[in-house]
Design a protein around this motif. Structure first.
Motif, PDB file in Angstrom:
ATOM      1  N   ASN A  34      -6.226  -7.333   0.400  1.00 41.48           N
ATOM      2  CA  ASN A  34      -5.889  -5.921   0.182  1.00 41.48           C
ATOM      3  C   ASN A  34      -4.514  -5.790  -0.481  1.00 41.48           C
ATOM      4  O   ASN A  34      -3.620  -5.124   0.030  1.00 41.48           O
ATOM      5  N   LEU A  51      -4.279   3.061  -4.318  1.00 39.98           N
ATOM      6  CA  LEU A  51      -4.651   3.018  -5.733  1.00 39.98           C
ATOM      7  C   LEU A  51      -4.969   4.421  -6.266  1.00 39.98           C
ATOM      8  O   LEU A  51      -4.622   4.758  -7.404  1.00 39.98           O
ATOM      9  N   ARG A 110      -0.525  -2.365  -9.710  1.00 42.98           N
ATOM     10  CA  ARG A 110      -1.946  -2.675  -9.790  1.00 42.98           C
ATOM     11  C   ARG A 110      -2.207  -3.854 -10.737  1.00 42.98           C
ATOM     12  O   ARG A 110      -3.244  -4.504 -10.645  1.00 42.98           O
ATOM     13  N   ASP A 153       3.756  -0.686 -12.729  1.00 40.23           N
ATOM     14  CA  ASP A 153       2.417  -0.561 -12.144  1.00 40.23           C
ATOM     15  C   ASP A 153       2.056  -1.821 -11.364  1.00 40.23           C
ATOM     16  O   ASP A 153       1.741  -2.861 -11.946  1.00 40.23           O
ATOM     17  N   GLY A 213       2.234   2.573   1.480  1.00 39.58           N
ATOM     18  CA  GLY A 213       1.982   1.450   0.590  1.00 39.58           C
ATOM     19  C   GLY A 213       3.234   1.176  -0.219  1.00 39.58           C
ATOM     20  O   GLY A 213       4.210   1.937  -0.158  1.00 39.58           O
ATOM     21  N   THR A 251       5.257  -0.781  -6.826  1.00 34.14           N
ATOM     22  CA  THR A 251       4.994   0.218  -7.864  1.00 34.14           C
ATOM     23  C   THR A 251       6.096   1.270  -7.849  1.00 34.14           C
ATOM     24  O   THR A 251       6.506   1.728  -6.779  1.00 34.14           O
ATOM     25  N   VAL A 279      -1.629  -4.811  -3.217  1.00 32.63           N
ATOM     26  CA  VAL A 279      -1.117  -3.919  -4.259  1.00 32.63           C
ATOM     27  C   VAL A 279       0.341  -4.309  -4.473  1.00 32.63           C
ATOM     28  O   VAL A 279       1.103  -4.415  -3.506  1.00 32.63           O
ATOM     29  N   LYS A 302      -5.975   0.188   0.855  1.00 35.24           N
ATOM     30  CA  LYS A 302      -5.724  -0.203  -0.534  1.00 35.24           C
ATOM     31  C   LYS A 302      -6.308   0.829  -1.492  1.00 35.24           C
ATOM     32  O   LYS A 302      -5.640   1.247  -2.455  1.00 35.24           O
TER      33      LYS A 302
END
Length: 529
Positions: free
Chosen positions: A390, A359, A377, A375, A412, A395, A392, A355
């Motif tokens: 973990n 990021l 996040r 985004d 990711g 994106t 996310v 993760k």
């Protein structure tokens, strides 16, 4: 949306059920056992790896680092089982594969449950993980046809026969992202060809492999033919170094794959390695927009992007760049949360370290001159109970070659958009990338599709197909820096990888009188005519 407490209780209930039903599955923080000679046994090691639920960091079990004596015992078991297994008829081995296939299908949901628990992917995606492995088992059942070789009468009364024979002890070193599929790329093909096999699961996700060996035992597989050696680097190195291990199959990272390939081949082994990837999709303005955007979003964000065939770069051509806002809306609509929730689309990454790396790459985009279009996040979780997970969110960033988001395999849920003016420019971008697992094009133009098929330098090509992994009647064909070794996984290539060729030339004269030389010894090089 299901209440958080119900979803969380369901995962604990599934863990308890698996713990009680399967001998090798551990979900109560104890070390998982090795598997040797048809039995699970506890390791005597003091070195253990934590197996955490990636959605909550809850400790599920621990994976042992096998001691040197334990690894030696496992390899010895495989070596001792080899000759009896080799002498088992091909039809006998086929029958075990048929039963194994049936049992795996029957218990598909149990295997998928332990994958969701340990790895984090959604339950539907975990079932797909098992199914793609099951398809290789089913393909291996065709071994009597796949292993037929040439036989020719080369001269009067003289025949030459080519046959394929097993190598001996083989092994597979498997990744965390496909706990069932990747071991099942190797197990059925190695076994049906007459080899014995050692599984080295990822230390992060041991449960699926534990179930698979139990199912193989239930199918009638003899003791010692399939064993499990747990651990990390020490186990990998032992398998690479021991001369009794004749072939190794690896799926994982660039660094690990190169290490296994170099160390294994140096020690005289066959090695097939699938390494990193950076898969592209080209979006042409004549494509079916809705179908293409749905496919791209699914391939980019499914499994939280933790696939070696994940779509990580979208190359828009010309006016197709105007469709990106609609792709962003599709990303926003995806739900992030625990994999057991049927309404969740994207589960967690495997570890806090993974993760953090994702990021960092997202943060680097604007620093290097790119832009963040959506985004992840900032995306809220469906389940606040799992704030320690973990996670996310999907994106989308805009970048170009030379930026970290483009050059590195992110692993990711991050899609990098690169805009090109022409189709030829898009092809040149893909061909200049060092990786070559797969690439796709979305178009309604037959000529563009044909040009892409012929000119794109990737091993697996998709035409309006976002993840062009072939079914197991074909062979895995990733290339360039994504693969080491010249024989792919499953299919006919796998038959060749797990066997060696032997030719037998025999002469049966009707009578010694037919020698025609009066009994005189000839010392000339034999000729055949």
């Amino acid at each position: 949306m299901r209440p958080t407490s119900i979803v969380w209780c369901r995962s604990k209930e599934i863990a308890t059920r698996l713990q009680e039903k399967w001998k090798g599955v551990v979900t109560d923080r104890r070390p998982v056992p090795h598997y040797l000679d048809g039995q699970f046994f506890e390791s005597q090691t003091t070195q253990l790896y934590d197996v955490n639920d990636p959605s909550s960091q809850t400790l599920l079990s621990r994976t042992p680092q096998a001691t040197s004596s334990e690894i030696d015992a496992i390899i010895s078991s495989s070596q001792n089982a080899f000759l009896p297994w080799k002498r088992t008829s091909l039809l006998g081995r086929q029958q075990i594969m048929l039963r194994f296939s049936s049992l795996l299908r029957k218990h598909q949901d149990d295997v998928a449950s332990i994958i969701t628990l340990e790895q984090g992917k959604t339950f539907g995606d975990a079932r797909g993980d098992v199914l793609r492995g099951l398809q290789v088992v089913e393909a291996a059942c065709a071994a009597p046809n796949l292993m037929m070789q040439d036989h020719l009468e080369v001269a009067r009364d003289m025949d030459t026969l080519a046959r394929r024979e097993p190598l001996g002890v083989t092994a597979s070193i498997n990744p965390f992202n496909f706990p069932a599929m990747c071991p099942l790329w190797s197990i059925p093909m190695a076994l049906v060809t007459g080899n014995t096999h050692i599984i080295k699961p990822s230390e992060r996700v041991p449960g699926a492999s534990q179930m698979i060996v139990e199912l193989a035992e239930m199918a009638g597989l003899p003791k010692g033919v399939l064993n499990i050696a747990h651990g990390g680097h020490d186990t990998v190195n032992a398998l690479c170094d021991d001369p009794r291990v004749r072939a190794i199959s690896f799926v994982g990272s660039d660094q690990g794959g190169k290490h296994v390939h170099d160390r294994g081949t140096k020690n005289g082994k066959r090695v097939q390695s699938n390494l990193g990837a950076k898969n592209h999709a080209v979006l042409l303005p004549d494509a079916d927009k809705e179908a293409a955007l749905d496919s791209i979003a699914g391939a980019a964000f499914g499994a939280a992007g933790q696939r070696c065939m994940a779509l990580s770069v979208l190359v828009t051509v010309g006016q197709a760049r105007k469709w990106i806002p609609e792709l962003v809306e599709k990303a926003k609509a995806l739900t992030v949360g625990i994999g057991f929730d049927p309404e969740v689309d994207v589960g967690p990454l495997i570890s806090p370290r993974s993760k953090q790396r994702v990021l960092e790459i997202i943060s680097s985009v604007e620093e290097e001159g790119g832009s963040i279009l959506h985004d992840g996040r900032e995306q809220k979780l469906s389940s606040p109970h799992h704030e320690k997970g973990n996670f996310v969110g999907p994106t989308i960033v805009r970048g170009q070659a030379g930026m970290r988001c483009y050059d590195e395999e992110i692993f990711g849920p991050v899609l990098t958009v690169v805009d090109c003016e022409t189709f030829q420019e898009a092809l040149e971008l893909i061909n200049s990338n060092r990786y070559g697992n797969g690439a796709s094009v979305f178009t309604n133009s037959g000529s563009a599709a044909r040009q892409f098929e012929m000119e794109c330098e990737a091993g697996q090509i998709g035409i309006n197909v976002p993840i062009p992994v072939p079914l197991p009647m074909f062979s895995w064909s990733g290339g360039k820096a994504s693969a080491l070794g010249d024989l792919g996984f499953y299919g006919k290539s796998s038959i060749m990888f797990y066997t060696k060729l032997k030719t037998v030339t025999s002469l049966w004269r009707k009578s010694s009188v037919d020698l025609g030389r009066g009994g005189k010894v000839s010392v000339n090089m034999p000729t055949i005519s």
